[in-house]
Design an enzyme around this catalytic site. Sequence first.
Site, PDB file in Angstrom:
ATOM      1  N   TYR A 142       0.843  -1.201   0.000  1.00  0.00           N
ATOM      2  CA  TYR A 142       0.000   0.000   0.000  1.00  0.00           C
ATOM      3  C   TYR A 142       0.882   1.256   0.000  1.00  0.00           C
ATOM      4  O   TYR A 142       0.791   2.113  -0.882  1.00  0.00           O
ATOM      5  CB  TYR A 142      -0.942  -0.019   1.209  1.00  0.00           C
ATOM      6  CG  TYR A 142      -1.644   1.293   1.428  1.00  0.00           C
ATOM      7  CD1 TYR A 142      -2.514   1.799   0.463  1.00  0.00           C
ATOM      8  CD2 TYR A 142      -1.429   2.040   2.590  1.00  0.00           C
ATOM      9  CE1 TYR A 142      -3.143   3.029   0.648  1.00  0.00           C
ATOM     10  CE2 TYR A 142      -2.060   3.256   2.783  1.00  0.00           C
ATOM     11  CZ  TYR A 142      -2.912   3.740   1.817  1.00  0.00           C
ATOM     12  OH  TYR A 142      -3.528   4.947   2.006  1.00  0.00           O
ATOM     13  N   ASN A 171      -3.728   9.993  10.426  1.00  0.00           N
ATOM     14  CA  ASN A 171      -4.913   9.167  10.709  1.00  0.00           C
ATOM     15  C   ASN A 171      -6.187  10.001  10.626  1.00  0.00           C
ATOM     16  O   ASN A 171      -6.452  10.825  11.501  1.00  0.00           O
ATOM     17  CB  ASN A 171      -4.769   8.516  12.084  1.00  0.00           C
ATOM     18  CG  ASN A 171      -3.726   7.420  12.064  1.00  0.00           C
ATOM     19  OD1 ASN A 171      -2.563   7.674  11.778  1.00  0.00           O
ATOM     20  ND2 ASN A 171      -4.143   6.202  12.336  1.00  0.00           N
ATOM     21  N   ARG A 285       0.102  -5.708  16.291  1.00  0.00           N
ATOM     22  CA  ARG A 285      -0.215  -5.961  14.880  1.00  0.00           C
ATOM     23  C   ARG A 285       1.069  -5.759  14.075  1.00  0.00           C
ATOM     24  O   ARG A 285       1.779  -4.768  14.278  1.00  0.00           O
ATOM     25  CB  ARG A 285      -1.299  -4.974  14.436  1.00  0.00           C
ATOM     26  CG  ARG A 285      -1.888  -5.248  13.085  1.00  0.00           C
ATOM     27  CD  ARG A 285      -3.100  -4.367  12.817  1.00  0.00           C
ATOM     28  NE  ARG A 285      -2.757  -2.962  12.652  1.00  0.00           N
ATOM     29  CZ  ARG A 285      -3.636  -2.000  12.354  1.00  0.00           C
ATOM     30  NH1 ARG A 285      -4.912  -2.305  12.205  1.00  0.00           N
ATOM     31  NH2 ARG A 285      -3.252  -0.759  12.219  1.00  0.00           N
TER      32      ARG A 285
END
Length: 332
Positions: A142, A171, A285
Amino acid sequence: MTTILVTGGAGYVGSVSVAALLAAGHEVAVLDDLTTGHSAAVPSGARLVVGSYGEQAPVERLLRERGVEAILHCAARSLVGESIIDPGKYYRDNVAGGVALLEAARAAGVGRVVFSSTAAVYGVPDATPIPEDAPLRPINPYGETKRTFEGALRWYGAAYGLRSVSLRYFNVAGATAELGEDHDPETHLIPAVLRAVETGAPLTIFGDDYPTPDGTCIRDYIHVADLADAHLRAIEATAPGDPRTDGGALVCNLGVGGGFSNREVVAAAEAVVGHAIPFTVGPRRVGDPPVLVAAADRAATVLGWRPQHTTLESMVGSAWAWRQANPGGYRD
Ligand code: UDP
């Protein structure tokens, strides 16, 4: 008044940007294939054309027919996890599709492009706040494909005089009264917190052993309405003769220059909804840097951009209000 084509204008950032462009008196056409966007999100003053930005001949026709002068290119594949599993899709749509759009623009004589880029072009930064001239070392397809398209804009500037602004979003969060975030799947933290409130779906915070004050990751949140305002200013900066894009390509971070931790996001959501929100702490993550905060001064000095909604409460509160007014999201 400028005639602007917005790709991805049925999406979250695109639709709010369309509304801002219309409010400023511009004429707007939206090009969106509706794979992830919603026709109901396209503001009524804009004309929706359903199609792909990656099909050069029809896009060239559309640009000519509408007398388009500038392109706001928001459409893209934008899921980090999916990009790692299926990189071909990201190279095809974000790079090859993007170049087809640029070729259509060149053929139709459209010399102004504003591009939705991302902080993911930086990868794991050496230091924060991150300035625009920090090394670009994306850690997933990405970010890599967004970086590649920024490069294409730069070289089209050098070769053909294309004026462009790449806006590297940090964000994005929040909603306006009419327009909000409706993704499927939804991977971002604030929607995940609000979904947990609505449905009781389990909320997991990915890691609390980061080198940050409360152990959770820190991100630079920016309200989507402020983001839209930056797009309007960036379009103006690509006007013929504007010294800000005389060099071809301008790049600006879009963040507020400060950050909030994942725990602070949950606490803000608790204040908004008025009760505790249970969560568990899971493993980290993969690919999450501990801190991502923008050096935000270039957008301020060059675009004159000042974010107006910088509290987490304003972002989480507006997102919550939109979800309550639109249960289940857009109806299409
Ligand atoms: N995050 C989390 N739980 C979730 C979704 C996200 O803990 O269900 C964390 C994620 O690990 C990161 C932060 O929230 O630390 C922001 O993630 P998001 O996907 O919203 O944006 P990103 O910064 O990855 O673009």
